[in-house]
Design a protein around this motif. Structure first.
Motif, PDB file in Angstrom:
ATOM      1  N   LYS A   1      98.826  48.895 -81.701  1.00 29.06           N
ATOM      2  CA  LYS A   1      97.862  49.502 -80.776  1.00 29.06           C
ATOM      3  C   LYS A   1      97.715  50.978 -81.129  1.00 29.06           C
ATOM      4  O   LYS A   1      98.706  51.661 -81.406  1.00 29.06           O
ATOM      5  CB  LYS A   1      98.356  49.375 -79.348  1.00 29.06           C
ATOM      6  N   ILE A   2      96.472  51.447 -81.116  1.00 30.42           N
ATOM      7  CA  ILE A   2      96.221  52.873 -81.366  1.00 30.42           C
ATOM      8  C   ILE A   2      95.737  53.483 -80.052  1.00 30.42           C
ATOM      9  O   ILE A   2      94.787  52.973 -79.440  1.00 30.42           O
ATOM     10  CB  ILE A   2      95.136  53.075 -82.455  1.00 30.42           C
ATOM     11  N   HIS A   3      96.422  54.543 -79.630  1.00 33.17           N
ATOM     12  CA  HIS A   3      96.068  55.189 -78.361  1.00 33.17           C
ATOM     13  C   HIS A   3      95.489  56.566 -78.606  1.00 33.17           C
ATOM     14  O   HIS A   3      95.741  57.181 -79.640  1.00 33.17           O
ATOM     15  CB  HIS A   3      97.322  55.326 -77.496  1.00 33.17           C
TER      16      HIS A   3
ATOM     17  N   VAL B   1      99.055  55.023 -98.893  1.00 31.86           N
ATOM     18  CA  VAL B   1      97.752  54.609 -98.364  1.00 31.86           C
ATOM     19  C   VAL B   1      97.969  53.756 -97.121  1.00 31.86           C
ATOM     20  O   VAL B   1      98.855  52.903 -97.092  1.00 31.86           O
ATOM     21  CB  VAL B   1      96.937  53.820 -99.414  1.00 31.86           C
ATOM     22  N   LEU B   2      97.162  54.047 -96.098  1.00 32.02           N
ATOM     23  CA  LEU B   2      97.235  53.292 -94.856  1.00 32.02           C
ATOM     24  C   LEU B   2      95.839  52.762 -94.553  1.00 32.02           C
ATOM     25  O   LEU B   2      94.851  53.484 -94.706  1.00 32.02           O
ATOM     26  CB  LEU B   2      97.675  54.242 -93.730  1.00 32.02           C
ATOM     27  N   GLU B   3      95.766  51.506 -94.189  1.00 29.69           N
ATOM     28  CA  GLU B   3      94.472  50.972 -93.777  1.00 29.69           C
ATOM     29  C   GLU B   3      94.575  50.458 -92.361  1.00 29.69           C
ATOM     30  O   GLU B   3      95.499  49.702 -92.028  1.00 29.69           O
ATOM     31  CB  GLU B   3      94.057  49.816 -94.694  1.00 29.69           C
ATOM     32  N   LEU B   4      93.633  50.881 -91.537  1.00 30.76           N
ATOM     33  CA  LEU B   4      93.571  50.384 -90.164  1.00 30.76           C
ATOM     34  C   LEU B   4      92.344  49.497 -90.059  1.00 30.76           C
ATOM     35  O   LEU B   4      91.223  49.955 -90.265  1.00 30.76           O
ATOM     36  CB  LEU B   4      93.441  51.555 -89.179  1.00 30.76           C
ATOM     37  N   GLN B   5      92.552  48.235 -89.777  1.00 31.25           N
ATOM     38  CA  GLN B   5      91.427  47.319 -89.636  1.00 31.25           C
ATOM     39  C   GLN B   5      91.184  47.083 -88.156  1.00 31.25           C
ATOM     40  O   GLN B   5      91.972  46.414 -87.489  1.00 31.25           O
ATOM     41  CB  GLN B   5      91.727  45.992 -90.327  1.00 31.25           C
ATOM     42  N   GLY B   6      90.106  47.701 -87.682  1.00 30.12           N
ATOM     43  CA  GLY B   6      89.807  47.593 -86.267  1.00 30.12           C
ATOM     44  C   GLY B   6      88.538  46.791 -86.029  1.00 30.12           C
ATOM     45  O   GLY B   6      88.024  46.129 -86.934  1.00 30.12           O
TER      46      GLY B   6
ATOM     47  N   GLY C   1      84.728  46.307 -85.788  1.00 36.75           N
ATOM     48  CA  GLY C   1      83.716  47.005 -86.577  1.00 36.75           C
ATOM     49  C   GLY C   1      82.489  47.417 -85.790  1.00 36.75           C
ATOM     50  O   GLY C   1      81.405  46.905 -86.018  1.00 36.75           O
ATOM     51  N   GLY C   2      82.657  48.347 -84.880  1.00 37.56           N
ATOM     52  CA  GLY C   2      81.503  48.876 -84.151  1.00 37.56           C
ATOM     53  C   GLY C   2      81.345  50.348 -84.460  1.00 37.56           C
ATOM     54  O   GLY C   2      82.325  51.027 -84.783  1.00 37.56           O
ATOM     55  N   LEU C   3      80.127  50.842 -84.350  1.00 35.65           N
ATOM     56  CA  LEU C   3      79.856  52.247 -84.666  1.00 35.65           C
ATOM     57  C   LEU C   3      80.744  53.185 -83.863  1.00 35.65           C
ATOM     58  O   LEU C   3      81.411  54.058 -84.414  1.00 35.65           O
ATOM     59  CB  LEU C   3      78.395  52.573 -84.315  1.00 35.65           C
ATOM     60  N   VAL C   4      80.772  53.006 -82.558  1.00 34.30           N
ATOM     61  CA  VAL C   4      81.456  53.955 -81.683  1.00 34.30           C
ATOM     62  C   VAL C   4      82.970  53.817 -81.812  1.00 34.30           C
ATOM     63  O   VAL C   4      83.692  54.804 -81.957  1.00 34.30           O
ATOM     64  CB  VAL C   4      81.013  53.770 -80.222  1.00 34.30           C
ATOM     65  N   ILE C   5      83.443  52.582 -81.819  1.00 35.24           N
ATOM     66  CA  ILE C   5      84.894  52.396 -81.878  1.00 35.24           C
ATOM     67  C   ILE C   5      85.451  52.918 -83.203  1.00 35.24           C
ATOM     68  O   ILE C   5      86.524  53.513 -83.262  1.00 35.24           O
ATOM     69  CB  ILE C   5      85.286  50.925 -81.600  1.00 35.24           C
ATOM     70  N   MET C   6      84.698  52.744 -84.273  1.00 31.19           N
ATOM     71  CA  MET C   6      85.142  53.274 -85.573  1.00 31.19           C
ATOM     72  C   MET C   6      85.208  54.807 -85.532  1.00 31.19           C
ATOM     73  O   MET C   6      86.142  55.414 -86.047  1.00 31.19           O
ATOM     74  CB  MET C   6      84.172  52.829 -86.679  1.00 31.19           C
TER      75      MET C   6
ATOM     76  N   LEU D   1      88.288  55.781 -83.568  1.00 30.76           N
ATOM     77  CA  LEU D   1      89.517  55.600 -84.361  1.00 30.76           C
ATOM     78  C   LEU D   1      89.647  56.705 -85.409  1.00 30.76           C
ATOM     79  O   LEU D   1      90.715  57.295 -85.580  1.00 30.76           O
ATOM     80  CB  LEU D   1      89.486  54.243 -85.079  1.00 30.76           C
ATOM     81  N   LEU D   2      88.531  56.993 -86.087  1.00 31.84           N
ATOM     82  CA  LEU D   2      88.574  58.024 -87.130  1.00 31.84           C
ATOM     83  C   LEU D   2      88.930  59.371 -86.515  1.00 31.84           C
ATOM     84  O   LEU D   2      89.769  60.107 -87.033  1.00 31.84           O
ATOM     85  CB  LEU D   2      87.228  58.106 -87.869  1.00 31.84           C
ATOM     86  N   GLU D   3      88.299  59.650 -85.385  1.00 25.05           N
ATOM     87  CA  GLU D   3      88.540  60.931 -84.708  1.00 25.05           C
ATOM     88  C   GLU D   3      90.028  61.075 -84.356  1.00 25.05           C
ATOM     89  O   GLU D   3      90.634  62.122 -84.553  1.00 25.05           O
ATOM     90  CB  GLU D   3      87.698  60.954 -83.433  1.00 25.05           C
ATOM     91  N   ARG D   4      90.598  59.966 -83.890  1.00 21.93           N
ATOM     92  CA  ARG D   4      92.018  59.983 -83.518  1.00 21.93           C
ATOM     93  C   ARG D   4      92.888  60.286 -84.740  1.00 21.93           C
ATOM     94  O   ARG D   4      93.796  61.114 -84.691  1.00 21.93           O
ATOM     95  CB  ARG D   4      92.406  58.626 -82.907  1.00 21.93           C
ATOM     96  N   VAL D   5      92.571  59.610 -85.853  1.00 22.55           N
ATOM     97  CA  VAL D   5      93.341  59.812 -87.084  1.00 22.55           C
ATOM     98  C   VAL D   5      93.189  61.261 -87.563  1.00 22.55           C
ATOM     99  O   VAL D   5      94.146  61.892 -87.999  1.00 22.55           O
ATOM    100  CB  VAL D   5      92.871  58.802 -88.165  1.00 22.55           C
ATOM    101  N   LEU D   6      91.962  61.779 -87.422  1.00 22.44           N
ATOM    102  CA  LEU D   6      91.705  63.146 -87.899  1.00 22.44           C
ATOM    103  C   LEU D   6      92.458  64.190 -87.059  1.00 22.44           C
ATOM    104  O   LEU D   6      92.806  65.249 -87.560  1.00 22.44           O
ATOM    105  CB  LEU D   6      90.195  63.453 -87.904  1.00 22.44           C
ATOM    106  N   THR D   7      92.691  63.869 -85.779  1.00 21.22           N
ATOM    107  CA  THR D   7      93.425  64.850 -84.961  1.00 21.22           C
ATOM    108  C   THR D   7      94.945  64.691 -85.122  1.00 21.22           C
ATOM    109  O   THR D   7      95.710  65.460 -84.576  1.00 21.22           O
ATOM    110  CB  THR D   7      93.085  64.704 -83.451  1.00 21.22           C
TER     111      THR D   7
END
Ligand SMILES: Nc1nc2c(ncn2[C@@H]2O[C@H](COP(=O)(O)OP(=O)(O)OP(=O)(O)O)[C@@H](O)[C@H]2O)c(=O)[nH]1
Ligand SMILES: [Mg+2]
Length: 449
Positions: free
Chosen positions: A51-53, A79-84, A86-91, A94-100
């Motif tokens: 789970k990603i919070h 390398v890490l891959e997160l397969q979530g 596939g929606g525009l907003v949810i992606m 997720l990216l925003e979370r990883v970037l922070t």
């Protein structure tokens, strides 16, 4: 660049809605990222559901996590891959979370660039990744896959090895005093240069086909107004692409379309009818047509069969360029009663056809396939780019120049030419490359690649 080893992240799947969307992360050390995401270090190369919070502990998505620790990964880093989902907003979330959590957004092609800098791929293979993804035909995919598997690079290396062998041999004579230079085996060197030239020429021929497979034949339709150029474009594209009318001077803009003939890409360009005109707009159209004619791989010179004569061809000669090959299309044979056919008269290919009835169209498309050199795609053709062709041509010239320095023998100059040939070959696979070139190549990739 990889010397920083900072962690980069990007959405690796296309923007839009899909069953699965993938976030890809690469970095010299991603343990801090895992900690910030509150993820236990995943078992390498094994899918685990996590789970990603967000920062407030709210669930963003439940994802499949794949972890490839360095160096056994695509980039050679962690390398890490997160397969979530596939929606525009949810992606984006997720990216925003990883970037922070300790990553920055990857630049286009940055994953491939790191793979290249960490010796996971050479430059030809990195370029082939982009080519596989952008291929529009099965033949092109197969060609790009061959480059990705290293078929092209291996042939470059094999020539390079022979060059090094010859260089070592030649350089062994450099320290000899002048009187002993007579012992220089000039003939043997000359023979070896010739065999190198043959090998480079053969590779160049295959690479030329590969470049055609990737970039397509740039075909320009030209001729007098009303000859049927736009009608031919519409036939080739099997669509109502350009306006057709019986008013001479209908087309003014340059119209480009890509078509595939049995998987072979052809860029067809329709142009304004060639004539002197007082109309300012049409005149601009003719100027643009001229420009296109100078850039063509081949020109289809369309003529109304009723007007066909050697005078007409001579008349149009002024618009053509000696180095660009021409195929003449005698169009509208439905009106003149001529049979559809293909002939070669004094070295000029002439196709008689009707764009109205389609009679003879197949003769033309078969002919176009022939001129691309891809009519029967030899097994083993691999995709190549213009820059590879340029490098091979330069390498060929260096070796030829070197061979000319054997009579009288000038081993030091020969050695220098061979050194340059080797450098140029090294540019293909990326052993010798400038930062600028790398920036240009990887900058044209898409983000996440
Ligand atoms: N009968 C017959 N008519 C044709 C054929 N090809 C084109 N035409 C007619 O010829 C006229 C001119 O055709 P276009 O395709 O517009 O000619 P174009 O060379 O693009 O002309 P511009 O754009 O003015 O330079 C139209 O009326 C077409 O229908 C053909 O094979 N047979
Ligand atoms: Mg037209």
């Amino acid at each position: 660049m990889s010397e920083h080893g900072d962690s980069i992240a990007a959405i690796a799947t296309p923007r839009g809605s899909g069953g699965v969307g993938i976030i890809r992360v690469s970095g010299a050390d991603i343990s801090a990222l895992l900690e910030n995401l509150k993820l236990a270090t995943p078992v390498p190369r094994t899918a685990s559901l996590r789970k990603i919070h967000d920062a407030n502990g709210r669930l963003i998505d439940e994802v499949l996590v794949l972890y490839f620790p360095a160096p056994a990964s695509f980039t050679g880093e962690d390398v890490l891959e997160l397969q979530g989902h596939g929606g525009l907003v949810i992606m984006d979330m997720l990216l925003e979370r990883v970037l922070t959590c300790g990553c920055r957004q990857a630049r286009p092609g940055e994953f491939s660039e790191r793979a290249f800098l960490n010796d996971k791929l050479d430059l030809v293979q990195a370029e082939a990744i982009a080519d596989v993804i952008e291929s529009h035909s099965r033949t092109a995919v197969r060609g790009a896959m061959r480059s990705l598997q290293g078929d092209f690079s291996r042939r470059v290396h094999s020539i390079s090895d022979d060059l090094i062998h010859l260089r070592t041999h030649v350089e062994a004579y450099l320290d000899f005093p002048d009187e002993e230079i007579d012992t220089l085996p000039s003939e043997e060197f000359s023979t070896q240069c010739q065999s190198l030239e043959r090998a480079i020429s053969e590779l160049l021929a295959t690479a030329r086909q590969g470049q055609m497979l990737r970039d397509g034949l740039h075909l320009v339709l030209a001729g007098k107004p009303n000859a049927g150029k736009s009608s031919l474009l519409n036939r080739l594209t099997a669509a109502d692409t350009a306006i057709v009318s019986d008013v001479p001077g209908t087309t003014r803009d340059v119209i480009r379309e890509r078509v595939h003939i049995d998987g072979i890409p052809i860029d067809v360009t329709d142009t304004a009818g060639l004539r002197d005109t007082a109309d300012a707009i049409e005149s601009e159209g003719v100027a643009r047509a001229r420009q296109e004619l100078s850039r063509a791989d081949r020109v289809l010179l369309v003529v109304d069969d009723a007007d066909f004569s050697s005078d007409l061809l001579a008349d149009l000669d002024d618009y053509l360029h000696a180095e660009v090959p021409v195929t003449v299309v005698r169009n509208k044979i439905d009106l003149t009663g001529r049979n559809s056919q293909i002939e070669n008269i004094d070295g000029v290919d002439i196709v008689s056809m009707s764009t109205r009835t389609g009679d003879g169209l197949r003769l033309l498309t078969e002919h176009l396939k022939q001129v691309t050199g891809l009519a029967t795609v030899p097994e083993g053709v691999f995709t190549a780019r213009q820059r590879h062709l340029d490098a091979l041509r330069r390498a060929l010239v260096f070796v030829q120049q070197g061979r000319n320095l054997l009579d009288p023998p000038r081993p030091e100059l020969l050695a220098e030419e061979l050194r340059q040939a080797q450098t140029v070959l090294g540019e293909i696979t990326g052993e010798f490359t400038s930062e600028d070139l790398l920036g240009e190549i990887f900058g044209s990739f898409c983000i996440g690649k």
